[in-house]
Design an enzyme around this catalytic site. Structure first.
Site, PDB file in Angstrom:
ATOM      1  N   HIS A  12      22.589   9.190  -6.597  1.00  0.00           N
ATOM      2  CA  HIS A  12      21.359   9.660  -7.225  1.00  0.00           C
ATOM      3  C   HIS A  12      21.293   9.171  -8.670  1.00  0.00           C
ATOM      4  O   HIS A  12      22.236   9.340  -9.424  1.00  0.00           O
ATOM      5  CB  HIS A  12      21.290  11.186  -7.193  1.00  0.00           C
ATOM      6  CG  HIS A  12      21.362  11.745  -5.806  1.00  0.00           C
ATOM      7  ND1 HIS A  12      21.820  13.009  -5.534  1.00  0.00           N
ATOM      8  CD2 HIS A  12      21.025  11.203  -4.611  1.00  0.00           C
ATOM      9  CE1 HIS A  12      21.761  13.230  -4.226  1.00  0.00           C
ATOM     10  NE2 HIS A  12      21.294  12.145  -3.646  1.00  0.00           N
TER      11      HIS A  12
ATOM     12  N   TYR B  34      27.071  21.232 -12.052  1.00  0.00           N
ATOM     13  CA  TYR B  34      26.659  20.310 -13.101  1.00  0.00           C
ATOM     14  C   TYR B  34      25.527  20.878 -13.932  1.00  0.00           C
ATOM     15  O   TYR B  34      24.672  21.603 -13.454  1.00  0.00           O
ATOM     16  CB  TYR B  34      26.330  18.920 -12.555  1.00  0.00           C
ATOM     17  CG  TYR B  34      25.198  18.814 -11.571  1.00  0.00           C
ATOM     18  CD1 TYR B  34      23.953  18.322 -11.959  1.00  0.00           C
ATOM     19  CD2 TYR B  34      25.369  19.168 -10.244  1.00  0.00           C
ATOM     20  CE1 TYR B  34      22.916  18.187 -11.048  1.00  0.00           C
ATOM     21  CE2 TYR B  34      24.341  19.036  -9.324  1.00  0.00           C
ATOM     22  CZ  TYR B  34      23.119  18.547  -9.742  1.00  0.00           C
ATOM     23  OH  TYR B  34      22.081  18.426  -8.841  1.00  0.00           O
TER      24      TYR B  34
ATOM     25  N   ASP C   3      19.253  10.569   1.590  1.00  0.00           N
ATOM     26  CA  ASP C   3      20.295   9.617   1.194  1.00  0.00           C
ATOM     27  C   ASP C   3      20.494   8.500   2.221  1.00  0.00           C
ATOM     28  O   ASP C   3      20.961   7.419   1.875  1.00  0.00           O
ATOM     29  CB  ASP C   3      21.615  10.339   0.926  1.00  0.00           C
ATOM     30  CG  ASP C   3      21.593  11.112  -0.385  1.00  0.00           C
ATOM     31  OD1 ASP C   3      20.734  10.828  -1.246  1.00  0.00           O
ATOM     32  OD2 ASP C   3      22.448  11.999  -0.558  1.00  0.00           O
TER      33      ASP C   3
ATOM     34  N   LYS D 158      24.149  14.427 -17.448  1.00  0.00           N
ATOM     35  CA  LYS D 158      24.811  15.473 -16.667  1.00  0.00           C
ATOM     36  C   LYS D 158      26.218  15.710 -17.195  1.00  0.00           C
ATOM     37  O   LYS D 158      26.904  14.771 -17.605  1.00  0.00           O
ATOM     38  CB  LYS D 158      24.950  15.048 -15.200  1.00  0.00           C
ATOM     39  CG  LYS D 158      23.672  14.853 -14.463  1.00  0.00           C
ATOM     40  CD  LYS D 158      23.930  14.364 -13.050  1.00  0.00           C
ATOM     41  CE  LYS D 158      22.617  14.112 -12.323  1.00  0.00           C
ATOM     42  NZ  LYS D 158      22.826  13.497 -11.018  1.00  0.00           N
TER      43      LYS D 158
END
Length: 179
Positions: free
Chosen positions: A62, A128, A165, A68
């Protein structure tokens, strides 16, 4: 073709001591003051995410327009980060790191890098923090098994993937339509 590197440009690793005894352990994961010093600017948390995934689950790759900070409080994952920034000295390279029970490091991933992970333990928790809130259409993807990237995944058979995905473009397709 060797696309794996030890460290991608801009990726930071924070590893603070863990203190263990017969009760378990205590770990200060990171201090935002350390992140600020390393970045030269504040990392202002706008969203905190937590996912739990089963063994052989592969999430990503991603690519998001936000920074992040990742941490694996439970389990073990292969974290793979791909440099999708055309102006970077490590463009088209990837970094692979085992995080979790044995390596309790926190990692900073700059915006524009592709973030992914493969669960190696029976399950794993992936936490995250981001400096922007998620919104539809802002996050893009690259197919996990792109032959040009040649990622050395530590897979046991076929990975568990989301439908999204499975449909991501190749790295070459992604970079030709992005940025």
């Amino acid at each position: 073709m060797q696309n794996q590197v030890d460290k991608l440009e801009g990726v930071l690793v924070f590893n603070r001591a863990a203190f263990s005894d017969e009760r378990g352990f205590f770990k200060e994961v990171l201090r935002l003051s350390e992140v600020r010093r390393a970045l030269g600017e504040e990392f202002i948390v706008k969203q905190v995410n937590h996912s739990r995934s089963l063994k052989n689950t592969l999430r990503g790759i991603h690519v998001a327009p936000w920074n992040k900070l990742i941490y694996i409080p439970h389990g073990r994952v292969q974290s793979v980060i791909v440099d999708c920034r055309k102006d970077s000295s490590t463009f088209g390279k990837y970094q692979s790191t085992i995080l979790g029970e044995e390596n309790k490091s926190a990692m900073f991933i700059p915006k524009g890098l592709g973030n992914s992970y493969l669960v190696l333990s029976e399950d794993a928790d992936y936490v995250y923090l981001t400096d922007e809130e998620w919104a539809p259409g802002r996050e893009k993807g690259v197919i996990w098994n792109d032959t040009d990237l040649g990622i050395a995944w530590q897979l046991e058979g076929e990975p568990l993937l989301s439908e999204k995905d499975k449909e991501n473009p190749t790295f070459s397709e992604f970079t030709s339509i992005s940025q």
